[in-house]
Design a protein around this motif. Structure first.
Motif, mmCIF file in Angstrom:
data_model
loop_
_atom_site.group_PDB
_atom_site.id
_atom_site.type_symbol
_atom_site.label_atom_id
_atom_site.label_comp_id
_atom_site.label_asym_id
_atom_site.label_seq_id
_atom_site.Cartn_x
_atom_site.Cartn_y
_atom_site.Cartn_z
ATOM 1 N N THR A 256 -57.565 92.471 -7.710
ATOM 2 C CA THR A 256 -56.213 92.100 -8.142
ATOM 3 C C THR A 256 -55.907 90.636 -7.828
ATOM 4 O OG1 THR A 256 -55.576 94.356 -7.573
ATOM 5 C CG2 THR A 256 -53.809 92.834 -8.099
ATOM 6 N N ILE A 257 -56.570 90.096 -6.819
ATOM 7 C CA ILE A 257 -56.369 88.684 -6.473
ATOM 8 C C ILE A 257 -56.671 87.796 -7.674
ATOM 9 C CG2 ILE A 257 -57.191 86.777 -5.031
ATOM 10 C CD1 ILE A 257 -57.660 88.740 -2.805
ATOM 11 N N LEU A 258 -57.715 88.140 -8.413
ATOM 12 C CA LEU A 258 -58.088 87.359 -9.599
ATOM 13 C C LEU A 258 -56.966 87.384 -10.627
ATOM 14 C CD1 LEU A 258 -60.181 85.800 -11.262
ATOM 15 C CD2 LEU A 258 -61.074 88.007 -12.059
ATOM 16 N N LEU A 259 -56.366 88.550 -10.831
ATOM 17 C CA LEU A 259 -55.259 88.661 -11.783
ATOM 18 C C LEU A 259 -54.074 87.800 -11.341
ATOM 19 C CD1 LEU A 259 -55.290 92.519 -12.468
ATOM 20 C CD2 LEU A 259 -56.204 90.704 -13.925
ATOM 21 N N VAL A 260 -53.790 87.813 -10.047
ATOM 22 C CA VAL A 260 -52.672 87.022 -9.517
ATOM 23 C C VAL A 260 -52.915 85.533 -9.750
ATOM 24 C CG1 VAL A 260 -51.434 86.350 -7.415
ATOM 25 C CG2 VAL A 260 -52.048 88.750 -7.791
ATOM 26 N N ILE A 261 -54.116 85.073 -9.418
ATOM 27 C CA ILE A 261 -54.447 83.655 -9.560
ATOM 28 C C ILE A 261 -54.358 83.207 -11.021
ATOM 29 C CG2 ILE A 261 -56.294 81.947 -9.322
ATOM 30 C CD1 ILE A 261 -57.243 83.503 -6.861
ATOM 31 N N LEU A 262 -54.930 83.994 -11.923
ATOM 32 C CA LEU A 262 -54.925 83.622 -13.337
ATOM 33 C C LEU A 262 -53.521 83.626 -13.921
ATOM 34 C CD1 LEU A 262 -58.084 85.570 -14.578
ATOM 35 C CD2 LEU A 262 -57.854 83.100 -14.213
ATOM 36 N N THR A 263 -52.697 84.582 -13.496
ATOM 37 C CA THR A 263 -51.326 84.659 -14.000
ATOM 38 C C THR A 263 -50.504 83.470 -13.530
ATOM 39 O OG1 THR A 263 -51.451 87.076 -13.990
ATOM 40 C CG2 THR A 263 -49.265 86.097 -14.115
ATOM 41 N N ILE A 264 -50.641 83.117 -12.278
ATOM 42 C CA ILE A 264 -49.894 81.978 -11.729
ATOM 43 C C ILE A 264 -50.371 80.667 -12.355
ATOM 44 C CG2 ILE A 264 -49.480 80.625 -9.637
ATOM 45 C CD1 ILE A 264 -49.584 83.255 -8.088
ATOM 46 N N LYS A 265 -51.672 80.569 -12.543
ATOM 47 C CA LYS A 265 -52.235 79.354 -13.135
ATOM 48 C C LYS A 265 -51.708 79.136 -14.546
ATOM 49 C CE LYS A 265 -56.665 77.097 -14.054
ATOM 50 N NZ LYS A 265 -58.152 77.239 -14.010
ATOM 51 N N GLN A 266 -51.465 80.210 -15.254
ATOM 52 C CA GLN A 266 -50.998 80.111 -16.636
ATOM 53 C C GLN A 266 -49.572 79.564 -16.714
ATOM 54 O OE1 GLN A 266 -51.091 83.838 -18.729
ATOM 55 N NE2 GLN A 266 -51.092 82.868 -20.746
ATOM 56 N N ASN A 267 -48.703 80.034 -15.814
ATOM 57 C CA ASN A 267 -47.311 79.549 -15.810
ATOM 58 C C ASN A 267 -46.694 79.851 -14.452
ATOM 59 O OD1 ASN A 267 -44.624 78.867 -16.237
ATOM 60 N ND2 ASN A 267 -44.514 79.820 -18.262
ATOM 61 N N TRP A 268 -46.862 78.932 -13.490
ATOM 62 C CA TRP A 268 -46.409 79.179 -12.123
ATOM 63 C C TRP A 268 -44.890 79.217 -12.029
ATOM 64 C CZ3 TRP A 268 -43.159 75.832 -9.623
ATOM 65 C CH2 TRP A 268 -43.052 74.536 -10.135
#
Length: 460
Positions: A256-268
């Protein structure tokens, strides 16, 4: 659309119910050295006798809720009655996470976490803090910002870490150019702090008296470790703390950490509020001196779940759902307090206190966590007003103007005199075991106790 909304609410209610069964199945109806922690007996005291609790700051909402619940319901034991509340708070959080995310990953991630499970099956306040933070976030997303700040204020009256949520709300409103005036609603619940002086009475325990200095010491004694507690030198301390944070995050969040990082990177910026509400407790944990304070990152798991569910990677989310379901099944098979401690050793320790004569002195400093024994002994004294047992404990001796389980201030002279007198009267005892799982009380001599203290490094 109406049908969809109805289905979501019905699913959320179902999740709450199943989560309750899950937590209650894995908990215990009585004290064990596995599940009570240091604060379990203390929270029973505050609920049953309306006494002052630990400074956090004072946790009035938590104690008042417990006291009201205990006076209405009876499920066999005081502890068994009260331990249902953290399970309720955590179960509601699971349902609320689904209501927010509309995805099963959020509640499943919450329920599968070992940290969450550990705090949902014991008498502790961190599930209530997290529930109020998530509820505050939910209200903020519905543009009810006054209510959001009011709820976070209630969270602060449970534990000071909810103040990190207040910071997150203010920063988010500032970045989005919203008015900060609704933050004033946070002050309304602060009236509950009056609980502290109203319940501070003899025999004193957490506060030495009623002076201004006593209250200043009480309210600010936990603030020192908020920042700067991270040891940068020697380097092994820093490495140890990085390891603590990494294993808790990876073990609790996994892929789930990967999902969190990618989501934040897209639009923090879009995810700023859950990002702050989740990361600030993590930073707090990483910079506090006590590596056992992992329970303060419960909000991290809740808000990481919310962010992860906003990811567009459906395949990865489905994998995570499967892993979480497997972990929940594993918890049900392996995580059971009654199976781990079938002899109820904490109850046995308490029953041994019943056999000690009036005025006995009990030395506990050789134990893993002597605060457990201190709180249990103080609970015994409150339950048996005609009988008092005094605990000789290093933590209380080291604290300036410290107080013992008889409610009296400790000085070096009175400390030594208490031990020597009890030894002469054959009323001196010690906890033999250095393990949570035994806690056997045996007779002691004053020489044994004094040598045990004075040979320790902090007396040299």
């Amino acid at each position: 659309m109406l049908h969809s909304a109805y289905t979501v609410k019905l699913t959320a209610i179902g999740i709450v119910g199943l989560a309750m069964v899950y937590f209650l199945l894995l908990g215990s109806q009585n004290l064990t050295f596995f599940n009570m922690g240091e604060d379990g007996p203390l929270f029973v005291q505050t609920a049953k006798f309306l006494k002052t609790g630990a400074p956090s700051p004072g946790s009035p909402l938590f104690h008042l809720t417990n006291a009201g619940w205990l006076r209405v319901f009876d499920f066999g034991t005081d502890y068994g009655t009260l331990v249902i509340l953290p399970a309720i708070y955590s179960a509601i959080t699971a349902g609320l996470l689904y209501l927010i995310s509309r995805n099963l990953l959020a509640p499943l991630l919450w329920l599968s976490s070992g940290v969450v499970l550990s705090q949902s099956t014991i008498l502790e306040l961190y599930t209530l803090v997290t529930l109020l933070m998530v509820l505050s976030y939910y209200c903020h997303t519905k543009n009810n910002r006054v209510l959001a700040y009011l709820i976070i204020g209630l969270g602060i009256t449970v534990h000071h870490t909810a103040g990190l949520g207040l910071i997150a709300l203010i920063v988010t409103d500032f970045v989005n150019k919203n008015s900060i005036k609704p933050a004033l609603a946070t002050l309304i619940p602060m009236i509950l702090i009056i609980y502290v002086p109203l319940t501070n009475r003899e025999p004193y325990y957490m506060i030495s008296g009623h002076s201004l200095g006593d209250y200043l010491k009480y309210f600010f004694s936990t603030a020192a470790g908020l920042l700067g507690g991270l040891a940068l030198y020697p380097i092994d301390d820093l490495v140890g703390r990085v390891w603590d944070v990494s294993r808790i995050l990876v073990g609790g969040l996994g892929l789930t950490i990967l999902l969190v990082i990618l989501t934040i990177k897209q639009n923090w910026k879009e995810h700023l509020l859950p990002l702050l509400m989740g990361s600030l407790p993590l930073i707090y944990y990483a910079t506090t001196s006590d590596n056992y304070a992992y329970f303060t990152i419960l909000p991290t798991f809740a808000f990481a779940a919310i962010i992860a569910c906003k990811s567009e990677w459906k395949g990865v989310k489905n994998i995570c759902i499967g892993v979480c379901a497997f972990l929940i099944a594993l918890n049900i098979l392996l995580y059971d307090f009654d199976r781990n401690d079938p002899n109820k050793t904490a109850v046995q320790f308490y029953n041994q206190l019943e056999t000690l004569p009036e005025g006995s002195v009990l030395e506990t400093c050789s134990c893993i966590s002597n605060s457990i024994y201190v709180n249990m002994t103080y609970l015994h004294n409150l339950n048996n007003q005609e009988k008092n047992i005094y605990v000789v404990d290093t933590e209380f001796y080291r604290i300036p103007r410290g107080i013992g389980t008889n409610g009296k201030s400790i000085t070096e002279e009175s400390w030594l005199n208490t031990i020597e007198t009890a030894g002469k009267e054959n009323k001196l005892w010690r906890v033999k075991s250095n393990s949570f799982l035994k806690g056997q009380i045996v007779p002691a001599t004053s020489k044994e106790v004094l040598d045990n203290y004075l040979n320790r490094d902090f007396y040299k």
